[in-house]
Design a protein around this motif. Structure first.
Motif, PDB file in Angstrom:
ATOM      1  N   LYS A 172     123.755 -64.700  50.972  1.00 18.12           N
ATOM      2  CA  LYS A 172     123.693 -65.134  49.576  1.00 18.12           C
ATOM      3  C   LYS A 172     123.830 -63.970  48.609  1.00 18.12           C
ATOM      4  O   LYS A 172     123.195 -63.948  47.558  1.00 18.12           O
ATOM      5  CB  LYS A 172     122.416 -65.934  49.276  1.00 18.12           C
ATOM      6  CG  LYS A 172     122.292 -67.209  50.079  1.00 18.12           C
ATOM      7  CD  LYS A 172     121.105 -68.044  49.641  1.00 18.12           C
ATOM      8  CE  LYS A 172     121.042 -69.345  50.412  1.00 18.12           C
ATOM      9  NZ  LYS A 172     119.919 -70.205  49.971  1.00 18.12           N
ATOM     10  N   MET A 173     124.666 -63.015  48.976  1.00 17.04           N
ATOM     11  CA  MET A 173     124.926 -61.876  48.116  1.00 17.04           C
ATOM     12  C   MET A 173     126.407 -61.804  47.776  1.00 17.04           C
ATOM     13  O   MET A 173     127.266 -62.103  48.608  1.00 17.04           O
ATOM     14  CB  MET A 173     124.516 -60.580  48.811  1.00 17.04           C
ATOM     15  CG  MET A 173     123.037 -60.455  49.081  1.00 17.04           C
ATOM     16  SD  MET A 173     122.052 -60.310  47.570  1.00 17.04           S
ATOM     17  CE  MET A 173     122.649 -58.738  46.947  1.00 17.04           C
ATOM     18  N   TRP A 193     124.476 -69.199  35.912  1.00 18.03           N
ATOM     19  CA  TRP A 193     124.719 -67.860  35.385  1.00 18.03           C
ATOM     20  C   TRP A 193     123.521 -66.962  35.637  1.00 18.03           C
ATOM     21  O   TRP A 193     122.366 -67.404  35.572  1.00 18.03           O
ATOM     22  CB  TRP A 193     124.986 -67.917  33.881  1.00 18.03           C
ATOM     23  CG  TRP A 193     126.303 -68.549  33.569  1.00 18.03           C
ATOM     24  CD1 TRP A 193     126.550 -69.878  33.397  1.00 18.03           C
ATOM     25  CD2 TRP A 193     127.558 -67.874  33.424  1.00 18.03           C
ATOM     26  NE1 TRP A 193     127.898 -70.067  33.155  1.00 18.03           N
ATOM     27  CE2 TRP A 193     128.531 -68.855  33.155  1.00 18.03           C
ATOM     28  CE3 TRP A 193     127.950 -66.533  33.492  1.00 18.03           C
ATOM     29  CZ2 TRP A 193     129.884 -68.542  32.963  1.00 18.03           C
ATOM     30  CZ3 TRP A 193     129.282 -66.229  33.303  1.00 18.03           C
ATOM     31  CH2 TRP A 193     130.238 -67.223  33.038  1.00 18.03           C
ATOM     32  N   GLY A 194     123.837 -65.686  35.897  1.00 20.15           N
ATOM     33  CA  GLY A 194     122.787 -64.683  35.960  1.00 20.15           C
ATOM     34  C   GLY A 194     122.507 -64.138  34.572  1.00 20.15           C
ATOM     35  O   GLY A 194     123.139 -64.524  33.586  1.00 20.15           O
ATOM     36  N   GLN A 195     121.563 -63.220  34.503  1.00 23.28           N
ATOM     37  CA  GLN A 195     121.143 -62.680  33.214  1.00 23.28           C
ATOM     38  C   GLN A 195     122.018 -61.514  32.760  1.00 23.28           C
ATOM     39  O   GLN A 195     121.947 -61.109  31.601  1.00 23.28           O
ATOM     40  CB  GLN A 195     119.676 -62.225  33.290  1.00 23.28           C
ATOM     41  CG  GLN A 195     119.448 -60.834  33.878  1.00 23.28           C
ATOM     42  CD  GLN A 195     119.711 -60.744  35.373  1.00 23.28           C
ATOM     43  OE1 GLN A 195     119.878 -61.744  36.070  1.00 23.28           O
ATOM     44  NE2 GLN A 195     119.750 -59.515  35.893  1.00 23.28           N
ATOM     45  N   GLY A 196     122.818 -60.977  33.665  1.00 28.02           N
ATOM     46  CA  GLY A 196     123.725 -59.903  33.317  1.00 28.02           C
ATOM     47  C   GLY A 196     123.163 -58.530  33.614  1.00 28.02           C
ATOM     48  O   GLY A 196     121.944 -58.329  33.676  1.00 28.02           O
ATOM     49  N   GLY A 229     118.064 -70.512  45.971  1.00 32.26           N
ATOM     50  CA  GLY A 229     117.842 -71.897  45.584  1.00 32.26           C
ATOM     51  C   GLY A 229     119.066 -72.781  45.616  1.00 32.26           C
ATOM     52  O   GLY A 229     119.051 -73.881  45.046  1.00 32.26           O
ATOM     53  N   LEU A 230     120.127 -72.338  46.262  1.00 34.67           N
ATOM     54  CA  LEU A 230     121.330 -73.155  46.337  1.00 34.67           C
ATOM     55  C   LEU A 230     121.984 -72.995  47.708  1.00 34.67           C
ATOM     56  O   LEU A 230     121.723 -72.022  48.416  1.00 34.67           O
ATOM     57  CB  LEU A 230     122.309 -72.782  45.219  1.00 34.67           C
ATOM     58  CG  LEU A 230     122.680 -71.294  45.027  1.00 34.67           C
ATOM     59  CD1 LEU A 230     123.747 -70.853  45.999  1.00 34.67           C
ATOM     60  CD2 LEU A 230     123.143 -71.056  43.606  1.00 34.67           C
ATOM     61  N   VAL A 238     116.911 -72.528  41.279  1.00 32.85           N
ATOM     62  CA  VAL A 238     118.228 -71.911  41.405  1.00 32.85           C
ATOM     63  C   VAL A 238     118.292 -70.668  40.527  1.00 32.85           C
ATOM     64  O   VAL A 238     117.924 -70.708  39.346  1.00 32.85           O
ATOM     65  CB  VAL A 238     119.331 -72.898  40.994  1.00 32.85           C
ATOM     66  CG1 VAL A 238     120.688 -72.222  41.061  1.00 32.85           C
ATOM     67  CG2 VAL A 238     119.299 -74.139  41.889  1.00 32.85           C
ATOM     68  N   GLN A 239     118.749 -69.583  41.117  1.00 35.39           N
ATOM     69  CA  GLN A 239     118.762 -68.333  40.376  1.00 35.39           C
ATOM     70  C   GLN A 239     119.874 -67.416  40.855  1.00 35.39           C
ATOM     71  O   GLN A 239     120.172 -67.346  42.044  1.00 35.39           O
ATOM     72  CB  GLN A 239     117.408 -67.622  40.560  1.00 35.39           C
ATOM     73  CG  GLN A 239     117.118 -66.543  39.563  1.00 35.39           C
ATOM     74  CD  GLN A 239     115.700 -66.007  39.708  1.00 35.39           C
ATOM     75  OE1 GLN A 239     115.021 -66.259  40.695  1.00 35.39           O
ATOM     76  NE2 GLN A 239     115.244 -65.280  38.712  1.00 35.39           N
TER      77      GLN A 239
END
Length: 123
Positions: free
Chosen positions: A75-76, A114-117, A26-27, A2-3
């Motif tokens: 998925k965007m 959460w994403g990395q930002g 991944g989701l 998941v990302q």
């Protein structure tokens, strides 16, 4: 795996616009509420906006009329920022939670992924 991966950040002059992207993988994307947050050093993470799986959106008063959020079936998620101000400078994050309806209040504690930002700087 998941990302969530954000992109599109950068530097922009006050009054300008910027479109961010958040790619989910991944989701089962259609089952997730997607959130959009920002954080500046020394401050708590602030909920900017959220969009449910049905496309219903909510946003913070500080960005109403300037920021919008959308999502597609690929998925965007697309946070769109316009009329940017220096106080919009922050690290922007996308987040997700397995819910059909987004949590009220846009608290970061309600989101599990959460994403990395991506950094946005307005000067």
């Amino acid at each position: 795996h998941v990302q969530l991966v954000e992109s599109g950040g950068g530097s922009v002059q006050a009054g300008g616009s910027l479109r961010l992207s958040c790619a989910a993988s991944g989701l089962t994307y259609s089952r997730f509420c997607m959130g959009w947050f920002r954080q500046t050093p020394g401050k708590e993470r602030e909920g900017v906006a959220a969009i449910s799986s049905a496309g219903r959106t909510t946003s913070a008063d500080s960005v109403k009329g300037r920021f919008t959020i959308s999502r597609d079936n690929a998925k965007m998620m697309y946070p769109q920022m316009s009329s940017l101000k220096p106080e919009d400078t922050a690290m922007y994050y996308c987040a997700a939670v397995l819910r059909w309806v987004c949590p009220t209040g846009r608290s970061d504690e309600d989101y599990t992924l959460w994403g990395q930002g991506t950094q946005v700087t307005v000067s």
